[in-house]
Write a protein that holds these residues in place. Sequence first.
Motif, PDB file in Angstrom:
ATOM      1  N   TYR A 161      54.922  10.803  87.711  1.00 17.30           N
ATOM      2  CA  TYR A 161      55.443  11.216  86.423  1.00 17.30           C
ATOM      3  C   TYR A 161      56.237  10.094  85.778  1.00 17.30           C
ATOM      4  N   ARG A 164      53.929   7.331  84.554  1.00 13.84           N
ATOM      5  CA  ARG A 164      53.225   7.722  83.322  1.00 13.84           C
ATOM      6  C   ARG A 164      54.099   7.534  82.104  1.00 13.84           C
ATOM      7  N   HIS A 165      55.393   7.771  82.257  1.00 12.38           N
ATOM      8  CA  HIS A 165      56.317   7.665  81.143  1.00 12.38           C
ATOM      9  C   HIS A 165      57.050   6.334  81.126  1.00 12.38           C
ATOM     10  N   ASP A 166      56.560   5.398  81.947  1.00 18.26           N
ATOM     11  CA  ASP A 166      57.067   4.012  81.975  1.00 18.26           C
ATOM     12  C   ASP A 166      58.575   3.969  82.164  1.00 18.26           C
TER      13      ASP A 166
END
Length: 167
Positions: A161, A164-166
């Motif tokens: 997660y 994915r959101h860097d």
Amino acid sequence: MKRTAELGFLLAVALILSYVESLIPLTFGIPGIKLGLPNLIVVLLLYNGKKSLTGAREAVLVNGMRIILSGFLFGSLYSILYALAGAALSLMVMVFAKKCSCFSMLGVSVLGGVFHNVGQIIVAMFVVETFAVLYYLPFLIISGVVTGALLGLVGMETQPYLQRHDL
């Protein structure tokens, strides 16, 4: 600038986890047993740094600040001393274990939990000036394995997660 804000956010989350942990009464008759919830942030930083060494530097920075702040907010100078010793030893072991690629995130987290307790026992031997505190070590190793495994599992579920959101 963005990374500074992200690290500030992670520090805030680690402080919240420290506060939550201070509210959970664990009384197994063994002093020093805790869940180690804030160490989840350390493990995630080790695995989500842009480069291997960057993650370690960020983990040291965030964890050090968290220990000092939470010590003054929810603990004492002794709790800061014990936590810094445990954090230093566990972080060295975790960085080495991650770097040698012998362990998964779960294994690295377990090593961190165990060596955090070993670091605290070493400090306790100096503070109380006796080796008698070594009797606690087997219990603390077991608790380090259990809590390290739980945090490692949560970290393994959380890491995708964050990537994915860097974060």
